[in-house]
Design a protein around this motif. Structure first.
Motif, PDB file in Angstrom:
ATOM      1  N   GLY A  97      -7.003  -1.939 -17.163  1.00  0.00           N
ATOM      2  CA  GLY A  97      -8.109  -0.999 -17.120  1.00  0.00           C
ATOM      3  C   GLY A  97      -8.390  -0.343 -15.793  1.00  0.00           C
ATOM      4  O   GLY A  97      -9.355   0.412 -15.665  1.00  0.00           O
ATOM      5  N   ALA A  98      -7.574  -0.606 -14.785  1.00  0.00           N
ATOM      6  CA  ALA A  98      -7.821  -0.028 -13.464  1.00  0.00           C
ATOM      7  C   ALA A  98      -7.548   1.471 -13.465  1.00  0.00           C
ATOM      8  O   ALA A  98      -6.716   1.973 -14.234  1.00  0.00           O
ATOM      9  CB  ALA A  98      -6.947  -0.703 -12.410  1.00  0.00           C
ATOM     10  N   THR A  99      -8.237   2.178 -12.619  1.00  0.00           N
ATOM     11  CA  THR A  99      -7.944   3.579 -12.356  1.00  0.00           C
ATOM     12  C   THR A  99      -8.316   3.877 -10.913  1.00  0.00           C
ATOM     13  O   THR A  99      -9.084   3.128 -10.283  1.00  0.00           O
ATOM     14  CB  THR A  99      -8.704   4.512 -13.315  1.00  0.00           C
ATOM     15  OG1 THR A  99      -8.239   5.870 -13.116  1.00  0.00           O
ATOM     16  CG2 THR A  99     -10.208   4.476 -13.061  1.00  0.00           C
ATOM     17  N   ASP A 100      -7.768   4.949 -10.374  1.00  0.00           N
ATOM     18  CA  ASP A 100      -7.979   5.308  -8.970  1.00  0.00           C
ATOM     19  C   ASP A 100      -7.648   4.133  -8.051  1.00  0.00           C
ATOM     20  O   ASP A 100      -8.327   3.885  -7.053  1.00  0.00           O
ATOM     21  CB  ASP A 100      -9.405   5.789  -8.731  1.00  0.00           C
ATOM     22  CG  ASP A 100      -9.668   7.154  -9.332  1.00  0.00           C
ATOM     23  OD1 ASP A 100      -8.703   7.766  -9.835  1.00  0.00           O
ATOM     24  OD2 ASP A 100     -10.821   7.612  -9.320  1.00  0.00           O
ATOM     25  N   SER A 101      -6.599   3.421  -8.416  1.00  0.00           N
ATOM     26  CA  SER A 101      -6.089   2.322  -7.601  1.00  0.00           C
ATOM     27  C   SER A 101      -4.727   2.714  -7.061  1.00  0.00           C
ATOM     28  O   SER A 101      -3.967   3.431  -7.722  1.00  0.00           O
ATOM     29  CB  SER A 101      -5.963   1.033  -8.421  1.00  0.00           C
ATOM     30  OG  SER A 101      -7.226   0.609  -8.889  1.00  0.00           O
ATOM     31  N   VAL A 102      -4.412   2.242  -5.865  1.00  0.00           N
ATOM     32  CA  VAL A 102      -3.119   2.544  -5.246  1.00  0.00           C
ATOM     33  C   VAL A 102      -2.505   1.248  -4.734  1.00  0.00           C
ATOM     34  O   VAL A 102      -3.159   0.479  -4.026  1.00  0.00           O
ATOM     35  CB  VAL A 102      -3.273   3.539  -4.073  1.00  0.00           C
ATOM     36  CG1 VAL A 102      -1.891   3.891  -3.504  1.00  0.00           C
ATOM     37  CG2 VAL A 102      -4.013   4.791  -4.507  1.00  0.00           C
ATOM     38  N   VAL A 103      -1.260   1.005  -5.113  1.00  0.00           N
ATOM     39  CA  VAL A 103      -0.508  -0.142  -4.609  1.00  0.00           C
ATOM     40  C   VAL A 103       0.453   0.388  -3.556  1.00  0.00           C
ATOM     41  O   VAL A 103       1.253   1.288  -3.830  1.00  0.00           O
ATOM     42  CB  VAL A 103       0.268  -0.845  -5.732  1.00  0.00           C
ATOM     43  CG1 VAL A 103       1.008  -2.067  -5.178  1.00  0.00           C
ATOM     44  CG2 VAL A 103      -0.673  -1.246  -6.864  1.00  0.00           C
ATOM     45  N   VAL A 104       0.369  -0.166  -2.356  1.00  0.00           N
ATOM     46  CA  VAL A 104       1.205   0.288  -1.244  1.00  0.00           C
ATOM     47  C   VAL A 104       2.010  -0.890  -0.714  1.00  0.00           C
ATOM     48  O   VAL A 104       1.507  -2.008  -0.619  1.00  0.00           O
ATOM     49  CB  VAL A 104       0.339   0.875  -0.096  1.00  0.00           C
ATOM     50  CG1 VAL A 104       1.223   1.385   1.043  1.00  0.00           C
ATOM     51  CG2 VAL A 104      -0.552   1.993  -0.609  1.00  0.00           C
ATOM     52  N   ALA A 105       3.272  -0.639  -0.371  1.00  0.00           N
ATOM     53  CA  ALA A 105       4.122  -1.676   0.216  1.00  0.00           C
ATOM     54  C   ALA A 105       5.008  -1.067   1.287  1.00  0.00           C
ATOM     55  O   ALA A 105       5.307   0.127   1.266  1.00  0.00           O
ATOM     56  CB  ALA A 105       4.980  -2.354  -0.860  1.00  0.00           C
ATOM     57  N   SER A 106       5.425  -1.914   2.212  1.00  0.00           N
ATOM     58  CA  SER A 106       6.354  -1.475   3.261  1.00  0.00           C
ATOM     59  C   SER A 106       7.802  -1.737   2.893  1.00  0.00           C
ATOM     60  O   SER A 106       8.710  -1.264   3.574  1.00  0.00           O
ATOM     61  CB  SER A 106       6.022  -2.184   4.577  1.00  0.00           C
ATOM     62  OG  SER A 106       4.742  -1.788   5.038  1.00  0.00           O
ATOM     63  N   ALA A 107       8.027  -2.492   1.818  1.00  0.00           N
ATOM     64  CA  ALA A 107       9.383  -2.734   1.312  1.00  0.00           C
ATOM     65  C   ALA A 107       9.277  -3.208  -0.124  1.00  0.00           C
ATOM     66  O   ALA A 107       8.282  -3.809  -0.529  1.00  0.00           O
ATOM     67  CB  ALA A 107      10.112  -3.775   2.163  1.00  0.00           C
ATOM     68  N   GLN A 108      10.325  -2.914  -0.914  1.00  0.00           N
ATOM     69  CA  GLN A 108      10.416  -3.380  -2.288  1.00  0.00           C
ATOM     70  C   GLN A 108      11.734  -4.113  -2.478  1.00  0.00           C
ATOM     71  O   GLN A 108      12.745  -3.748  -1.884  1.00  0.00           O
ATOM     72  CB  GLN A 108      10.358  -2.211  -3.281  1.00  0.00           C
ATOM     73  CG  GLN A 108       9.074  -1.421  -3.266  1.00  0.00           C
ATOM     74  CD  GLN A 108       9.092  -0.307  -4.324  1.00  0.00           C
ATOM     75  OE1 GLN A 108       8.276  -0.275  -5.225  1.00  0.00           O
ATOM     76  NE2 GLN A 108      10.037   0.615  -4.190  1.00  0.00           N
TER      77      GLN A 108
END
Length: 316
Positions: A97-108
């Protein structure tokens, strides 16, 4: 708690500010103020304290709180130094149900591109996935891919490099006759009955030299040495914030997306080969039509390509 911590951080950024004043302003105990300050220090913020109160001295380049500090867009940010896939994490958030969320990473470790291709995601890049619940039909969802390409290009151009969009989802750095990949975009969605339930826009950007054939980083774009030296000071945090702000502006004015894409495209006017499930289409790319179809002028007339890979050909 996170909202209070972000408010404490905002007050510190305007500091110095005393602990008692923070406690009174946010209706929390002095012990809670101390806990918030310590948590921010653990996240990488350098915060000093003296008789005048707490003072913010240094902001970490990447953290959730740092990325939200001063961000002029309504996103809540979750940061990981390393993650398997920001899109995978974003899909989980969206399903909950999340919205206006951002997942950020420096590596995958398990990044994926279009058609489930492996996406190399080494340290030295920034990989982010935006969770939205837009008022769009599934057929209109490609507009958000275009918006992400424009936002990435605008943010990159603010660093001083000649970034341009290559259809359908790549951002290139252009130097003389050389075009190298700076960023790629992958949009995923779930919807039914003519309405998008949720949409995840994944964006992978090379910041440092990725050591990948045909790719380039923001800080290593082969421009002249003076400009390149200045760009070595690029703050990843500011770049991500500007990208998110530009994306937010465009998603709130979808009529502006196509004109902005055309203004930043390198594909239009070029001779191209579009590889589609029905075969190759070769001709001159003349326009883009909503929600993202590339118009190619061929010897047999105009052909509209809604999905496929595009190769820029040498002019003949």
């Amino acid at each position: 708690m996170k909202q209070t911590r972000q408010r404490v951080l905002g007050a510190l950024a305007d500091g110095p500010v005393s602990g008692p004043r923070l406690a009174d302003e946010f209706a929390i105990s002095r012990a809670a103020v101390w806990k918030h300050v310590e948590a921010l220090r653990e996240e990488g913020f350098v915060i000093e304290s003296d008789d005048s109160g707490y003072r913010l001295i240094e902001i970490p380049e990447m953290s959730g709180a740092a990325l939200e500090l001063g961000l002029d867009a309504p996103f809540e940010i979750e940061y990981h130094k390393v993650i398997d896939s920001t899109n995978a994490r974003a899909r989980t958030l969206a399903a909950n149900g999340a919205t206006d969320s951002v997942v950020v990473a420096s590596a995958q470790t398990a990044g994926r591109g279009r058609r489930n291709r492996e996406w190399e995601s080494p340290p030295g890049g920034v990989y982010l996935s935006i969770v939205c619940q837009p008022d769009l039909s599934p057929a209109e969802s490609p507009l958000y891919t275009l918006a992400a390409a424009v936002a990435t290009t605008r943010a990159a151009r603010e660093t001083g490099i000649d970034a341009r969009i290559k259809w359908p989802n790549d951002v290139l750095v252009v130097n003389e006759n050389d075009e190298r990949k700076l960023a790629g975009i992958l949009t995923e969605m779930q919807g039914e009955a003519g309405q998008v339930a949720w949409l995840v826009v994944g964006i992978g950007v090379n910041v440092d030299d990725p050591n990948i054939d045909g790719a380039v980083g923001l800080r290593n774009d082969q421009a002249d040495k003076t400009e390149a030296t200045e760009r070595n000071a690029i703050e990843t945090r500011i770049f991500v914030q500007r990208l998110l702000e530009e994306f937010d502006t465009l998603r709130n004015n979808t009529d502006a997306i196509l004109p902005a894409w055309r203004d930043n495209a390198i594909t239009l006017g070029r001779r191209v080969r579009a590889q589609t499930p029905r075969g190759d289409v070769i001709g001159q790319a003349t326009d883009i039509e909503s929600p993202g179809a590339l118009v190619i002028e061929t010897n047999d007339g105009n052909v509209r390509i809604h999905a496929g890979d595009c190769e820029h050909l040498h002019q003949t």
